[in-house]
Design a protein around this motif. Structure first.
Motif, short mmCIF file in Angstrom:
data_model
loop_
_atom_site.label_atom_id
_atom_site.label_comp_id
_atom_site.label_asym_id
_atom_site.label_seq_id
_atom_site.Cartn_x
_atom_site.Cartn_y
_atom_site.Cartn_z
N GLU A 80 -11.68 -19.91 0.20
CA GLU A 80 -10.74 -20.91 -0.31
C GLU A 80 -9.33 -20.71 0.24
O GLU A 80 -8.40 -21.42 -0.14
N GLY A 81 -9.18 -19.69 1.12
CA GLY A 81 -7.89 -19.46 1.76
C GLY A 81 -6.96 -18.52 1.01
O GLY A 81 -5.76 -18.44 1.31
N PHE A 82 -7.51 -17.78 0.03
CA PHE A 82 -6.67 -16.86 -0.75
C PHE A 82 -6.98 -15.41 -0.39
O PHE A 82 -8.14 -15.06 -0.12
N THR A 83 -5.96 -14.56 -0.40
CA THR A 83 -6.13 -13.12 -0.22
C THR A 83 -5.44 -12.41 -1.37
O THR A 83 -4.60 -12.99 -2.06
N ASN A 84 -5.77 -11.13 -1.56
CA ASN A 84 -5.24 -10.37 -2.69
C ASN A 84 -4.45 -9.16 -2.17
O ASN A 84 -4.99 -8.08 -2.03
N PRO A 85 -3.15 -9.33 -1.86
CA PRO A 85 -2.36 -8.23 -1.32
C PRO A 85 -2.21 -7.09 -2.32
O PRO A 85 -2.18 -7.31 -3.53
N ASN A 86 -2.13 -5.87 -1.81
CA ASN A 86 -1.96 -4.70 -2.68
C ASN A 86 -0.62 -4.05 -2.36
O ASN A 86 -0.45 -3.48 -1.28
N PRO A 87 0.35 -4.12 -3.29
CA PRO A 87 1.68 -3.58 -3.02
C PRO A 87 1.71 -2.06 -2.90
O PRO A 87 2.70 -1.48 -2.43
N LEU A 88 0.60 -1.40 -3.28
CA LEU A 88 0.56 0.07 -3.23
C LEU A 88 -0.24 0.59 -2.04
O LEU A 88 -0.62 1.76 -2.02
N ILE A 89 -0.47 -0.27 -1.05
CA ILE A 89 -1.34 0.14 0.06
C ILE A 89 -0.84 1.41 0.75
O ILE A 89 -1.62 2.27 1.12
N TRP A 90 0.47 1.56 0.90
CA TRP A 90 1.02 2.74 1.58
C TRP A 90 0.71 4.01 0.79
O TRP A 90 0.28 5.01 1.35
N GLU A 91 0.92 3.95 -0.54
CA GLU A 91 0.65 5.12 -1.38
C GLU A 91 -0.85 5.43 -1.43
O GLU A 91 -1.25 6.59 -1.38
N ILE A 92 -1.67 4.39 -1.49
CA ILE A 92 -3.12 4.58 -1.55
C ILE A 92 -3.62 5.25 -0.28
O ILE A 92 -4.45 6.17 -0.31
N LYS A 93 -3.13 4.80 0.86
CA LYS A 93 -3.49 5.42 2.14
C LYS A 93 -3.14 6.90 2.15
O LYS A 93 -3.90 7.74 2.64
N LYS A 94 -1.98 7.21 1.59
CA LYS A 94 -1.45 8.58 1.63
C LYS A 94 -2.16 9.52 0.66
O LYS A 94 -2.52 10.65 1.02
N PHE A 95 -2.40 9.05 -0.55
CA PHE A 95 -2.96 9.92 -1.59
C PHE A 95 -4.48 9.99 -1.56
O PHE A 95 -5.07 10.97 -2.02
N TYR A 96 -5.14 8.96 -1.05
CA TYR A 96 -6.60 8.93 -1.05
C TYR A 96 -7.15 8.63 0.35
O TYR A 96 -7.85 7.63 0.55
N PRO A 97 -6.85 9.48 1.33
CA PRO A 97 -7.26 9.19 2.72
C PRO A 97 -8.77 9.10 2.92
O PRO A 97 -9.25 8.26 3.68
N LYS A 98 -9.54 9.95 2.23
CA LYS A 98 -11.00 9.93 2.39
C LYS A 98 -11.59 8.63 1.86
O LYS A 98 -12.42 7.99 2.51
N GLU A 99 -11.14 8.25 0.67
CA GLU A 99 -11.64 7.02 0.07
C GLU A 99 -11.20 5.79 0.87
O GLU A 99 -11.97 4.83 1.01
N PHE A 100 -9.98 5.84 1.39
CA PHE A 100 -9.48 4.70 2.16
C PHE A 100 -10.28 4.55 3.46
O PHE A 100 -10.58 3.42 3.88
N LYS A 101 -10.66 5.66 4.06
CA LYS A 101 -11.47 5.62 5.28
C LYS A 101 -12.83 4.97 5.00
O LYS A 101 -13.34 4.17 5.80
N VAL A 102 -13.42 5.32 3.85
CA VAL A 102 -14.69 4.71 3.44
C VAL A 102 -14.50 3.21 3.21
O VAL A 102 -15.34 2.39 3.58
N ALA A 103 -13.37 2.85 2.60
CA ALA A 103 -13.08 1.44 2.31
C ALA A 103 -12.91 0.63 3.59
O ALA A 103 -13.32 -0.53 3.66
#
Length: 277
Positions: free
Chosen positions: A110-133
């Motif tokens: 439908e043309g909508f996306t769901n931005p995550n304002p914490l993407i930088w922190e999530i990348k930094k604190f959960y690198p293993k999980e982010f790689k899986v994602a």
């Protein structure tokens, strides 16, 4: 396996030889079948056995409203996550992540996306999980032809983190909030000591890990028991690491909770270690 309920042509509810209730999926597995009939084993492509009753009931409800290909896709993503992270994931991940990804794909159309304002922190604190994602985004694209934005990898990461805790009462929103609070506490430490923290150090990693589990205890209102030994050690640490102790008090004020002697002790020690030059 005996058919107990038919959701659609590709998904059915059955009972196995051990009398376990299982969800079985496969192309055409429910086509022209009836309750009480035996399943043709050659048609079985994926089997779900959810031990948590509430999760199992909600998963069955999900099957009635979500395309079976989304169920299969998310099942594969979860299996991959379990293998790569080498951790147990709460059964609710089959409900929450599947519902999330199916909804995201619908919104994407439908043309909508769901931005995550914490993407930088999530990348930094959960690198293993982010790689899986990120790998999950590849799997989604391969299965649907739709490339979801990197922000969606951050959203999937939060689901993976949340599923690592046994309680089903946790919410993805809580994990997001805790992620921001971890960053806020790191900033308090950084600005108190006026230094840049070494994010690759073992001390930094241990501090972040301690904060993650600290917030889980806080969320469940679990407190560590104080002992006379803790009180004695805290006095020793307070005298030896005055600046770290004062910084811990700033953290306590930010949290707006009264920390136990043991929590104060551990936080002070972690702050001292992470700020050692």
């Amino acid at each position: 396996m005996i058919i107990k309920k038919i959701f659609n042509n590709n998904a059915i509810l059955a009972r196995d030889l051990d009398n376990n209730e299982v969800v079985v999926m496969g192309s055409g597995i429910g086509f022209k079948k009836s309750v009480g009939e035996t399943i043709e084993e050659k048609l079985v492509e994926k089997t779900f056995i959810l031990k948590q009753k509430d999760a199992s009931e909600k998963f069955k409800l999900l099957l009635e409203h979500i395309p079976s290909e989304h169920i299969t896709l998310c099942g594969d993503i979860i299996d991959y996550a379990k293998n790569m992270l080498e951790v147990e994931l709460n059964d609710y991940i089959y409900v929450t992540l599947t519902d999330h990804i199916s909804n995201v794909l619908k919104l994407f159309d439908e043309g909508f996306t769901n931005p995550n304002p914490l993407i930088w922190e999530i990348k930094k604190f959960y690198p293993k999980e982010f790689k899986v994602a990120l790998k999950a985004l590849d799997s989604i694209e391969e299965a649907t032809g739709k490339r979801l934005p990197e922000d969606e990898a951050a959203n999937i990461t939060l689901h993976l983190i949340n599923a690592q805790f046994k309680s089903a009462s946790n919410k993805v929103e809580d994990v997001a909030k805790q992620t921001k609070m971890v960053q806020d506490i790191l900033n308090i430490v950084k600005y108190t000591f006026n230094i840049a923290l070494d994010e690759k150090s073992i001390s930094y990693e241990r501090f972040v890990t301690h904060l993650r589990f600290f917030f889980q205890r806080l969320n469940k209102k679990q407190e560590l028991e104080d002992t006379k030994e803790d009180d004695f050690l805290l006095k020793q640490v307070k005298a030896k690491y005055k600046e770290a102790y004062e910084c811990m008090l700033k953290v306590e004020k930010y949290l707006e909770v009264a920390l136990s002697d043991e929590e104060q002790l551990y936080l002070t020690i972690h702050i001292q270690r992470v700020t050692q030059r």
